[in-house]
Scaffold this motif. Structure first.
Motif, PDB file in Angstrom:
ATOM      1  N   PHE A  20      40.952 -22.289  73.342  1.00 42.62           N
ATOM      2  CA  PHE A  20      40.507 -20.996  72.822  1.00 42.62           C
ATOM      3  C   PHE A  20      40.081 -20.114  73.979  1.00 42.62           C
ATOM      4  O   PHE A  20      39.405 -20.569  74.904  1.00 42.62           O
ATOM      5  CB  PHE A  20      39.320 -21.180  71.865  1.00 42.62           C
ATOM      6  CG  PHE A  20      39.678 -21.867  70.584  1.00 42.62           C
ATOM      7  CD1 PHE A  20      39.978 -21.131  69.450  1.00 42.62           C
ATOM      8  CD2 PHE A  20      39.714 -23.242  70.508  1.00 42.62           C
ATOM      9  CE1 PHE A  20      40.310 -21.762  68.266  1.00 42.62           C
ATOM     10  CE2 PHE A  20      40.042 -23.893  69.329  1.00 42.62           C
ATOM     11  CZ  PHE A  20      40.344 -23.147  68.208  1.00 42.62           C
ATOM     12  N   ARG A  21      40.472 -18.834  73.901  1.00 47.37           N
ATOM     13  CA  ARG A  21      40.017 -17.876  74.907  1.00 47.37           C
ATOM     14  C   ARG A  21      40.025 -16.487  74.304  1.00 47.37           C
ATOM     15  O   ARG A  21      40.681 -16.222  73.293  1.00 47.37           O
ATOM     16  CB  ARG A  21      40.863 -17.933  76.171  1.00 47.37           C
ATOM     17  CG  ARG A  21      42.242 -17.333  76.048  1.00 47.37           C
ATOM     18  CD  ARG A  21      43.019 -17.466  77.360  1.00 47.37           C
ATOM     19  NE  ARG A  21      44.248 -16.714  77.299  1.00 47.37           N
ATOM     20  CZ  ARG A  21      44.491 -15.608  77.992  1.00 47.37           C
ATOM     21  NH1 ARG A  21      43.582 -15.135  78.813  1.00 47.37           N
ATOM     22  NH2 ARG A  21      45.642 -14.984  77.875  1.00 47.37           N
ATOM     23  N   VAL A  48      44.619 -18.831  70.689  1.00 41.81           N
ATOM     24  CA  VAL A  48      44.613 -20.291  70.655  1.00 41.81           C
ATOM     25  C   VAL A  48      45.930 -20.753  71.258  1.00 41.81           C
ATOM     26  O   VAL A  48      46.999 -20.369  70.798  1.00 41.81           O
ATOM     27  CB  VAL A  48      44.483 -20.830  69.213  1.00 41.81           C
ATOM     28  CG1 VAL A  48      44.384 -22.348  69.217  1.00 41.81           C
ATOM     29  CG2 VAL A  48      43.305 -20.206  68.493  1.00 41.81           C
ATOM     30  N   SER A  49      45.850 -21.583  72.288  1.00 39.34           N
ATOM     31  CA  SER A  49      47.066 -22.112  72.904  1.00 39.34           C
ATOM     32  C   SER A  49      47.267 -23.557  72.450  1.00 39.34           C
ATOM     33  O   SER A  49      46.342 -24.194  71.945  1.00 39.34           O
ATOM     34  CB  SER A  49      46.967 -22.034  74.428  1.00 39.34           C
ATOM     35  OG  SER A  49      45.848 -22.752  74.882  1.00 39.34           O
ATOM     36  N   VAL A  57      45.392 -18.602  59.660  1.00 40.15           N
ATOM     37  CA  VAL A  57      46.425 -19.179  60.501  1.00 40.15           C
ATOM     38  C   VAL A  57      47.121 -20.285  59.718  1.00 40.15           C
ATOM     39  O   VAL A  57      46.465 -21.170  59.176  1.00 40.15           O
ATOM     40  CB  VAL A  57      45.821 -19.761  61.812  1.00 40.15           C
ATOM     41  CG1 VAL A  57      46.855 -20.510  62.608  1.00 40.15           C
ATOM     42  CG2 VAL A  57      45.188 -18.649  62.631  1.00 40.15           C
ATOM     43  N   GLU A  58      48.448 -20.192  59.650  1.00 41.21           N
ATOM     44  CA  GLU A  58      49.262 -21.230  59.018  1.00 41.21           C
ATOM     45  C   GLU A  58      50.156 -21.848  60.088  1.00 41.21           C
ATOM     46  O   GLU A  58      50.736 -21.132  60.898  1.00 41.21           O
ATOM     47  CB  GLU A  58      50.140 -20.647  57.921  1.00 41.21           C
ATOM     48  CG  GLU A  58      49.353 -20.093  56.749  1.00 41.21           C
ATOM     49  CD  GLU A  58      50.263 -19.527  55.672  1.00 41.21           C
ATOM     50  OE1 GLU A  58      51.496 -19.799  55.701  1.00 41.21           O
ATOM     51  OE2 GLU A  58      49.763 -18.793  54.817  1.00 41.21           O
ATOM     52  N   ILE A  59      50.251 -23.155  60.093  1.00 42.41           N
ATOM     53  CA  ILE A  59      51.130 -23.854  61.035  1.00 42.41           C
ATOM     54  C   ILE A  59      52.398 -24.219  60.250  1.00 42.41           C
ATOM     55  O   ILE A  59      52.347 -24.983  59.296  1.00 42.41           O
ATOM     56  CB  ILE A  59      50.448 -25.130  61.588  1.00 42.41           C
ATOM     57  CG1 ILE A  59      49.049 -24.818  62.123  1.00 42.41           C
ATOM     58  CG2 ILE A  59      51.333 -25.790  62.620  1.00 42.41           C
ATOM     59  CD1 ILE A  59      49.004 -23.829  63.257  1.00 42.41           C
ATOM     60  N   ASP A 100      44.472 -26.766  63.502  1.00 41.98           N
ATOM     61  CA  ASP A 100      44.014 -25.408  63.814  1.00 41.98           C
ATOM     62  C   ASP A 100      44.251 -24.445  62.655  1.00 41.98           C
ATOM     63  O   ASP A 100      43.757 -23.316  62.682  1.00 41.98           O
ATOM     64  CB  ASP A 100      44.718 -24.869  65.062  1.00 41.98           C
ATOM     65  CG  ASP A 100      44.336 -25.631  66.313  1.00 41.98           C
ATOM     66  OD1 ASP A 100      43.176 -26.061  66.431  1.00 41.98           O
ATOM     67  OD2 ASP A 100      45.215 -25.806  67.185  1.00 41.98           O
ATOM     68  N   ALA A 101      45.002 -24.864  61.650  1.00 38.47           N
ATOM     69  CA  ALA A 101      45.267 -24.008  60.491  1.00 38.47           C
ATOM     70  C   ALA A 101      43.962 -23.710  59.773  1.00 38.47           C
ATOM     71  O   ALA A 101      43.031 -24.519  59.773  1.00 38.47           O
ATOM     72  CB  ALA A 101      46.250 -24.688  59.543  1.00 38.47           C
TER      73      ALA A 101
END
Length: 75
Positions: free
Chosen positions: A33-34, A43-44, A70-72, A50-51
């Motif tokens: 996170f940055r 988010v990398s 956020v959806e993966i 992370d979803a």
């Protein structure tokens, strides 16, 4: 030093009850996170866990939170 948002207000990024950032301070220890440009959360190396909802909040009572989902979709 904190980056202020619109006067004396501080921008927070949260995920659930966990605070990720406060101003330009990274609260999370996850290095994926940055902050970009002082207020955009990036988010990398995204993982399925992370979803979910990420909340952008300004420390001002009459300003509604902005929720980003956020959806993966796949690898």
């Amino acid at each position: 030093m904190e980056r202020k948002w619109q006067g004396n207000y501080v921008l927070l990024w949260r995920r659930g009850s966990a605070v990720l950032t406060a101003g330009n301070l990274m609260v999370t220890r996850d290095s994926r996170f940055r902050l970009v440009d002082g207020y955009n959360l990036e988010v990398s190396d995204v993982m399925p866990q992370d979803a979910g909802d990420y909340i952008c909040q300004i420390s001002e009572s009459h300003n509604p939170d902005q929720i980003h989902t956020v959806e993966i979709l796949g690898k």
